[in-house]
Design a protein around this motif. Structure first.
Motif, mmCIF file in Angstrom:
data_model
loop_
_atom_site.group_PDB
_atom_site.id
_atom_site.type_symbol
_atom_site.label_atom_id
_atom_site.label_comp_id
_atom_site.label_asym_id
_atom_site.label_seq_id
_atom_site.Cartn_x
_atom_site.Cartn_y
_atom_site.Cartn_z
ATOM 1 N N GLU A 160 -65.999 38.770 75.464
ATOM 2 C CA GLU A 160 -66.466 38.167 74.500
ATOM 3 C C GLU A 160 -66.145 36.721 74.265
ATOM 4 O OE1 GLU A 160 -65.540 40.327 70.810
ATOM 5 O OE2 GLU A 160 -65.519 38.898 69.552
ATOM 6 N N HIS A 161 -67.304 35.972 73.643
ATOM 7 C CA HIS A 161 -67.371 34.484 73.363
ATOM 8 C C HIS A 161 -67.723 34.124 72.469
ATOM 9 C CE1 HIS A 161 -66.453 33.977 78.031
ATOM 10 N NE2 HIS A 161 -67.410 34.957 78.212
ATOM 11 N N LYS A 162 -67.077 33.356 71.743
ATOM 12 C CA LYS A 162 -67.428 32.749 70.211
ATOM 13 C C LYS A 162 -67.935 31.258 70.558
ATOM 14 C CE LYS A 162 -65.556 31.633 65.685
ATOM 15 N NZ LYS A 162 -64.253 31.840 64.939
ATOM 16 N N LYS A 207 -71.306 39.167 73.414
ATOM 17 C CA LYS A 207 -70.671 40.044 73.917
ATOM 18 C C LYS A 207 -71.252 40.388 75.083
ATOM 19 C CE LYS A 207 -68.633 42.136 69.693
ATOM 20 N NZ LYS A 207 -68.735 43.386 69.024
ATOM 21 N N ILE A 209 -71.346 35.379 68.327
ATOM 22 C CA ILE A 209 -70.326 35.942 68.981
ATOM 23 C C ILE A 209 -71.058 36.501 70.330
ATOM 24 C CG2 ILE A 209 -68.681 37.708 69.243
ATOM 25 C CD1 ILE A 209 -67.993 35.376 67.561
ATOM 26 N N GLU A 235 -75.462 40.746 72.176
ATOM 27 C CA GLU A 235 -74.908 41.233 73.341
ATOM 28 C C GLU A 235 -75.817 41.176 74.458
ATOM 29 O OE1 GLU A 235 -74.730 45.397 72.205
ATOM 30 O OE2 GLU A 235 -72.717 45.143 71.178
ATOM 31 N N GLU A 246 -64.228 36.603 80.426
ATOM 32 C CA GLU A 246 -63.790 37.483 79.247
ATOM 33 C C GLU A 246 -65.214 38.251 78.748
ATOM 34 O OE1 GLU A 246 -62.100 35.259 76.332
ATOM 35 O OE2 GLU A 246 -60.213 34.723 77.526
ATOM 36 N N VAL A 264 -73.918 38.232 66.206
ATOM 37 C CA VAL A 264 -73.515 39.153 67.158
ATOM 38 C C VAL A 264 -74.658 39.317 68.416
ATOM 39 C CG1 VAL A 264 -72.153 40.781 68.443
ATOM 40 C CG2 VAL A 264 -71.606 40.157 66.114
#
Length: 810
Positions: free
Chosen positions: A642-644, A666, A664, A580, A640, A578
């Protein structure tokens, strides 16, 4: 009538010189006159009328005449004078040949009264003829063995004259052998030739004499008879040759019919007694009759058969000359024929081999064969020079005996250089023209075990693709041995292994007969990249010889490892993280970097990154080679939070292997982002400290190992003269790509496998250099230099493998 015959009533008166015959009816009277022959015509013979007492004046009227009769024409009667004249030439020898008295009777008649008177005229002889013989020459043949005192009647001379005018005596010309003897006959003298002494035809075969007959005339006349007396031969002489010994020279091989010599014998006799026939002596060898022939008439000896000097240098022929007398006489002679040698024979070579084979370790001077050279000719023609072919390790050594040689070795033999020698031995004589003969001698060189097995190359390089099937053949090594038979039968075995890498013999097997090498285990490039071992090849000779070869095995990489995600990695080991980021970042902001590792090398380890799944393609971009994720634009309020992102990492092998990582992203407000950044920085500092520590240890070890290798190499270079030049290859680092490289040597070349900047999809073929950079280098052959290169090679490989991983990790 002649002879004084008278008829009846004849009355005869006789007066001196005149005879009257009277008769009653006829008066007969006979007168006789004489006149020399050849008197002139008209010469008076006598006065018949007067001598008859007739009246001369009445002779005409009374027809006084000669009555016809024989030879009445020789005379004529003159009626006027009564004189009888010669009317023709008279030759007493013609008229009265052979009679003592030549009378011509004439009958004379006178008429009125008739009277017949007979007149006889005697023709007297004069010496008008010379004695003559029936022939001018008479030939007598008298045998030479006639005893003295023998008489031979010869022609008597005849003289037509009569009485003292005829032949009175004979005279013979002067000679030593004959004289004349005359036998008185009734009417003539018969001459005989009397032999006084023995004749010798060989001294004088013919005598020429002249017999002269003389008459009694004054002067006397003579006639000659040529006497040719041939002395008849008696076989009292033997034939005699002109020479007792005839010596001649004859070239051998003379053509048939060649005249050798002509002998000549003479016999003083003649005829059959002197006719000579030539023959060979009765004790002559039969071979002479086959080679020579003798003409029994001319005495010529000619060549009949082959004349060969080598069979006989001289011939002695005994000859006989025989006459044809009874009994025959013979003479002897000898012909010595000396033959002249011609160079008509080739030399003959006889080889006596001591052995058909000679060991190749024979010492120089070893006798191989005995050679005998002969030439049937003689002198210079039979002198022979012998030699052998060039460029052979043999020589001819003359022997003590003439024309004997020994064939010896003149150098060390090497069967591997020459196992078979065809030696041509040439013998040439010194004649004109020169003749030669050649003979070939075959010599086999037998083998001894003097050669070690030799490998086709040294060292061998095997390029083996990893993950090979255990037990399968990986390579075949062959060695050759120049020897023969058992000495060349090679067996193979595994020798000692590399001292650095350990013993690999338990994992290898080699077929002892064909050199087929099999691997008993499967090799992994990532575990073992190269190793070496030795193969020993031994022959079966006594003693056995062997040689070693080094086999360098290079394991070739195969795409058998999938990429491994190094970052992001979650706590449970999955490739998920993840990130950020503040919402207010600009385009191009580095969100994170995906790190991956592939144990393969080259194309198999060259990784490419791609976005497999993303929520919004307009927000994030992924670098294909570095794995960096950056923003493509600024975020908006509508985006958005959050992006995957699913990232696909795959290698470039023929069959690509891949792995995925999930990131991920964020979006947070700027204050939250700074707080999170501080927490990560603290954790990262601790991790960096640990990594730095390990990195320093690694770098220190590699540096120390490298320095030691350099020092050892320098020390060896100082102790030994350098024979090569070192070159170094600078590796190229590609930004963001995990690169593996490996360097190795093959023979006189150095190789280095590199990964980046190669065409995608290429394939590494075992044993090829399609993706290999080749650097020329010269290598020392010393074992110590090899060990130094092993250390140096290991250090460089370790450095090249470890350092890129550490850099990629960080």
């Amino acid at each position: 009538m002649r002879g004084g015959r008278q008829r009846r009533r004849q009355i005869c008166w006789c007066f001196p010189g005149i005879l009257f015959l009277c008769s009653v009816d006829v008066i007969l009277a006979q007168l006789k006159y004489s006149v020399p022959e050849h008197v002139n015509i008209g010469s008076p013979v006598g006065n018949v009328g007067k001598d008859l007492g007739l009246d001369i004046s009445t002779l005409t009227s009374r027809r006084f005449r000669i009555v016809s009769g024989p030879n009445h024409s020789l005379f004529e009667l003159n009626q006027n004078s009564g004189v009888l004249h010669v009317a023709q030439n008279m030759d007493r020898e013609e008229l009265c040949d052979g009679t003592k008295v030549c009378l011509i009777n004439l009958k004379i008649v006178i008429e009125s009264p008739l009277e017949i008177h007979y007149v006889s005229v005697e023709i007297t002889d004069i010496n008008d003829h010379s004695p003559s013989f029936p022939e001018t020459e008479q030939r007598l043949e008298i045998a030479e063995n006639t005893p003295p005192g023998t008489r031979f009647q010869i022609h008597a001379a005849r003289d037509p004259d009569y009485g003292s005018q005829s032949v009175r005596l004979y005279r013979l010309s002067q000679n030593d052998y004959f004289e004349i003897e005359v036998k008185e006959g009734e009417e003539d003298k018969i001459p005989f030739l009397l032999l006084k002494k023995p004749l010798d035809r060989e001294r004088k075969a013919e005598h020429q004499l002249v017999l002269t007959a003389l008459d009694g005339g004054a002067p006397p006349k003579s006639g000659n008879l040529n006497l040719t007396i041939t002395v008849l031969d008696v076989n009292d002489n033997r034939p005699v040759f002109s020479k007792d010994i005839y010596t001649v020279s004859l070239n051998e091989n003379a053509p048939l019919g060649t005249l050798v010599v002509k002998v000549n014998a003479t016999d003083s006799d003649e005829g059959t007694n002197g006719a000579i026939e030539y023959t060979f002596g009765k004790t002559q060898k039969k071979k002479v009759y086959d080679i020579f022939e003798l003409d029994n008439i001319s005495g010529e000896i000619r060549v009949k058969g082959k004349v060969d000097f080598e069979e006989a240098e001289i011939y002695r022929l005994d000859l006989q000359a025989s006459d044809k007398g009874q009994p025959p006489w013979t003479g002897e002679s000898r012909v010595v024929i000396k033959l002249k040698d011609l160079n008509d024979n080739d030399p003959e070579i006889e080889i006596t081999s001591l052995s058909s084979q000679i060991p190749e370790d024979s010492k120089p001077g070893t006798v191989v064969s005995l050679i005998s050279v002969t030439d049937r000719d003689s002198g210079v023609n039979g002198k022979v020079i012998c030699k052998i072919s060039e460029n052979v390790p043999f020589d001819l050594t003359p022997s003590i005996e003439e024309n004997m040689y020994s064939l010896v070795t003149k150098a060390r033999l090497d069967r591997e250089a020459g196992s078979h020698y065809d030696i041509t031995i040439t013998a040439t004589d010194c004649g004109e023209p020169r003749r030669s003969a050649a003979k070939m001698l075959q010599i086999q060189v037998s083998d001894i075990n003097d050669n070690r097995p030799v490998f086709s190359q040294n060292p061998f390089e095997i390029y083996l693709v990893e993950n090979n099937a255990p037990g399968t053949s990986i390579f075949s090594i062959t060695a050759s041995d120049k020897d023969l038979n058992e000495n060349a039968v090679i067996t193979y075995s595994i020798g000692k292994a590399d001292a650095v890498q350990g013993d690999m013999a338990p994992f290898l097997n080699i077929h002892s007969e064909n050199g087929q090498i099999s691997a008993l285990k499967s090799f992994d490039f990532e575990t073992l990249k190269t190793f070496r071992f030795q193969v020993v090849a031994s022959d079966s000779g006594t003693p056995s010889l062997s040689s070693n070869v080094t086999v360098n095995v290079f394991i070739l990489d195969q795409n058998d490892n999938a990429p491994v995600i190094l970052y992001p990695v979650s706590s449970n080991g999955s490739a998920e993280g993840v990130e950020e980021i503040p919402r207010n970042v600009n385009a191009g902001h580095l969100v994170t970097k995906v790190r991956a590792y592939d144990a393969d090398i080259g194309y198999n380890g060259w990784l490419l990154f791609s976005l497999q799944e993303v929520t919004d393609h307009s927000l994030f971009g992924l670098d294909r080679y570095t794995g960096q994720i950056r923003t493509l634009r600024s975020f908006t309020e509508t985006d958005e939070a959050e992006h995957k992102l699913v990232i696909l990492v795959k290698d470039n092998g023929n069959v690509s292997l891949s792995a995925t990582a999930t990131v991920i992203v964020k979006l947070v407000e700027p204050k939250e982002a700074f707080a999170a950044s501080d927490v990560k920085s603290a954790a990262k500092d601790d991790e960096d400290n640990n990594v730095t520590f390990y990195l320093m240890i690694t770098l220190g070890s590699v540096s120390v190992l490298f320095i030691i290798s350099i020092i050892v190499l320098i020390a060896m270079q100082c102790s030994k003269s350098p024979d090569y030049t070192s070159k170094y290859l600078q590796e190229t680092n590609y930004d963001g790509t995990l690169c593996h490289s490996i360097q190795y040597r093959s023979g006189d070349k150095r190789y280095m496998l590199v990964g980046p900047r190669m065409s995608i999809g290429s394939t590494i073929v075992p044993g090829s250099h399609a993706n290999t950079l080749v650097l020329p280098d010269r290598r020392r052959t010393s074992e110590e230099v090899g060990m130094v290169f092993v250390y140096l090679y290991t250090a460089i490989c370790f450095l090249c493998v470890l350092l890129p991983q550490l850099f990629i990790f960080f």
